[in-house]
Design an enzyme around this catalytic site. Structure first.
Site, PDB file in Angstrom:
ATOM      1  N   GLU A 189       0.842  -1.216   0.000  1.00  0.00           N
ATOM      2  CA  GLU A 189       0.000   0.000   0.000  1.00  0.00           C
ATOM      3  C   GLU A 189       0.869   1.256   0.000  1.00  0.00           C
ATOM      4  O   GLU A 189       0.759   2.130   0.875  1.00  0.00           O
ATOM      5  CB  GLU A 189      -0.935  -0.014   1.207  1.00  0.00           C
ATOM      6  CG  GLU A 189      -1.910  -1.164   1.161  1.00  0.00           C
ATOM      7  CD  GLU A 189      -2.949  -1.113   2.272  1.00  0.00           C
ATOM      8  OE1 GLU A 189      -2.658  -0.546   3.331  1.00  0.00           O
ATOM      9  OE2 GLU A 189      -4.056  -1.647   2.061  1.00  0.00           O
ATOM     10  N   GLU A 385      -5.181  -8.507  -0.875  1.00  0.00           N
ATOM     11  CA  GLU A 385      -5.859  -8.332   0.417  1.00  0.00           C
ATOM     12  C   GLU A 385      -7.341  -8.093   0.167  1.00  0.00           C
ATOM     13  O   GLU A 385      -7.683  -7.254  -0.657  1.00  0.00           O
ATOM     14  CB  GLU A 385      -5.309  -7.122   1.199  1.00  0.00           C
ATOM     15  CG  GLU A 385      -3.935  -7.315   1.741  1.00  0.00           C
ATOM     16  CD  GLU A 385      -3.493  -6.150   2.591  1.00  0.00           C
ATOM     17  OE1 GLU A 385      -4.357  -5.454   3.168  1.00  0.00           O
ATOM     18  OE2 GLU A 385      -2.277  -5.903   2.673  1.00  0.00           O
TER      19      GLU A 385
END
Ligand code: BGP
Length: 487
Positions: A189, A385
């Site tokens: 991220e 995810e």
């Protein structure tokens, strides 16, 4: 007939700082995760407060070997349970497991000249065990676990020296583990640098005289991470035949609240920012708009000779992303009910349910996100995810009936199948927290994601015993049928 490709990589995802524990043994140094305090007195939806780390917080954390209020120090003791856990993942039929290598197990401070052999030996065992179980490792090099030392003795990633230290760390990993690992992600991220700069780039905001200077430092840190990502992509290709390198972003699909062009514009601008990180790592250059932002704000983002060439020449093979929810933008946002959401906040979407933590559940949004990314970049996609945080209950009869999680996954797997049928290339799926682990944003154990329950509460009370939830067998069937049997 399954809509998923024959070699679709079904599996699960964990991260060292939330799974392993053993935060200070076998030579491991303190990471930024080891000073993340559990804050039961703060609203779980107040992400800024939950993630805030001050110099006093760091000093307090360093002065204590407490693990109760620093849950990422104990994780779910994966350091000693990984063989048992890999056996359970194998029983579900995992084709792949996403895991991270804790930088501080290999270089405790980050600036050492030689790696810590005990750290290397640990991951050697883990990766060998995965391969012996025919589980393909997907390794994240940096998952919110950089050395704390680099935050205190350097300016975190805003210091150019950290680029070389990360490149050294990655090169050591490629050399030692390249025989086991074909799939690598650089920064988890990477877009979260502005949401929680301490955990991502080691920037301590109070070190700057004002918000603008802090913002400039974060952009400088981001540039260094993007260059480091390209450099290690280049090195991996030189060292590991057939290697595939992916970038990793938080996909926060933002919808306009109405067809009012003003709402559409605001949503477009949020999505434009979200695309920045894949734009650079896939296209190899900064979009013009961000250079305009630097110019308008008077930011001097220092680029070394050759940096832009490096970005251009060493772009990624695939795009990976986390997907938990979608967001809404409105010109009336200030008057609207807010929702929390993977470290973001936004306007509540009246068409969607939310989790207890305020994350808006939107399976159609996953199909929309897949189409958005594929049509923009024409690169294979990997969802690394996705999952539902829930207060699962271990019943007296030893079962955990997480039908709500089965429903969540069923709707999201259907959305992936729809996207594939809609002309999107998806290479894999790893559910987040395939075993219960410590939450990234709130350091809770009670926010559970796993197919496997871990007997541990928010105050490190419990046996650490693993128990299969109802979803364990359901997911095994899904994998066995390659996504066809979702009942
Ligand atoms: C992502 C992180 C993961 C994971 C996930 C769920 O941002 O990459 O580490 O934690 O969010 O968030 P949380 O654990 O806060 O529920």
């Amino acid at each position: 007939m399954s809509r998923f490709p024959e070699n679709f990589l079904w599996g699960g995802a964990i991260a060292a700082n939330q799974y392993e524990g053993a935060y200070n043994i076998d030579g491991k140094g303190l990471s930024v995760a080891d000073v993340a305090r559990f804050k039961p007195d703060i609203d779980v939806k107040d992400y800024v407060a939950q993630f805030r780390v001050t110099k006093d917080d760091i000093a307090l954390a360093k002065s204590s070997d407490d693990v109760v209020y620093f849950p990422k120090r104990h994780g779910v003791d994966g350091y000693h349970h990984y063989k048992e856990d890999i056996e359970l993942f194998s029983q579900m039929g995992f084709k792949t497991l996403r895991l991270s290598i804790a930088w501080t197990r290999i270089f405790p401070h980050g600036d050492e000249s030689e790696p810590n052999e005990k750290g290397l030996a640990f991951y050697d065992d883990v990766l060998k065990c995965l391969v012996e179980h025919h589980i393909e490792p997907l390794v994240t090099l940096s998952h919110y676990e950089m050395p704390l030392y680099l935050c205190e003795h350097y300016e975190g990633w805003a210091s150019r020296e950290v680029v070389d230290m990360f490149v050294k760390f990655a090169t050591v990993c490629f050399k030692r583990f390249g025989k086991y690992v074909k799939y690598w992600l650089t920064f988890n991220e990477i877009d979260s640098v502005f949401r929680h700069p301490f955990t991502t780039v080691g920037i301590i905001e109070e070190n700057y005289p004002n918000k603008l200077m802090a913002e400039q430092a974060i952009y400088q840190a981001l540039h260094h991470q993007l260059v480091a990502s390209s450099l290690v992509t280049k090195i991996a290709r030189e060292m590991i035949p057939g290697v595939k390198i992916g970038c990793m972003v938080t996909k926060t699909m933002t919808y306009p609240e109405t067809c009012n062009p003003e709402d559409v514009y605001l949503a477009l601008m949020d999505n434009r920012v979200n695309h920045l990180y894949t734009d650079v790592q896939v296209n190899g250059e900064y979009p013009l708009w961000v250079k305009k932002v630097w110019q308008d704000k008077g930011f001097d983002i220092v680029m070394a000779e050759g940096d832009e060439e490096i970005l251009k020449c060493h772009t990624v093979d695939f795009i990976s992303f986390s997907y938990y929810m979608s967001m809404v933008q409105s010109i009336h946002a200030m008057q609207r009910e807010k929702v929390g959401g993977n470290l973001n906040t936004g306007v509540k979407n009246p068409y969607l349910q939310t989790s207890e933590w305020g994350w808006q559940i939107d399976p159609k949004g996953l199909e929309i996100s897949l189409i958005d990314l594929y049509d923009r970049y024409h690169k294979p996609l990997w969802i690394v995810e996705n999952g539902l945080g829930y207060r699962d209950v271990l019943k007296d009869d030893g079962t955990i009936d997480d039908d709500y999680r089965i429903d969540y996954f069923r709707s999201h797997f259907k959305a992936i199948g729809d996207a594939i049928a809609n002309g999107v290339e998806v290479m894999g799926y790893t559910s987040w927290g395939c075993i219960d682990i410590v939450s990234a944003s709130t350091s809770q154990m009670s926010k559970r994601y796993g197919f496997i329950y871990v007997d541990l509460d928010d105050y490190n009370q419990g046996s650490y015993e693993r128990t299969k939830k109802k979803s364990f067998d359901w997911y095994r069937k899904v994998i066995e049928s390659n996504g066809e049997d979702l009942d």
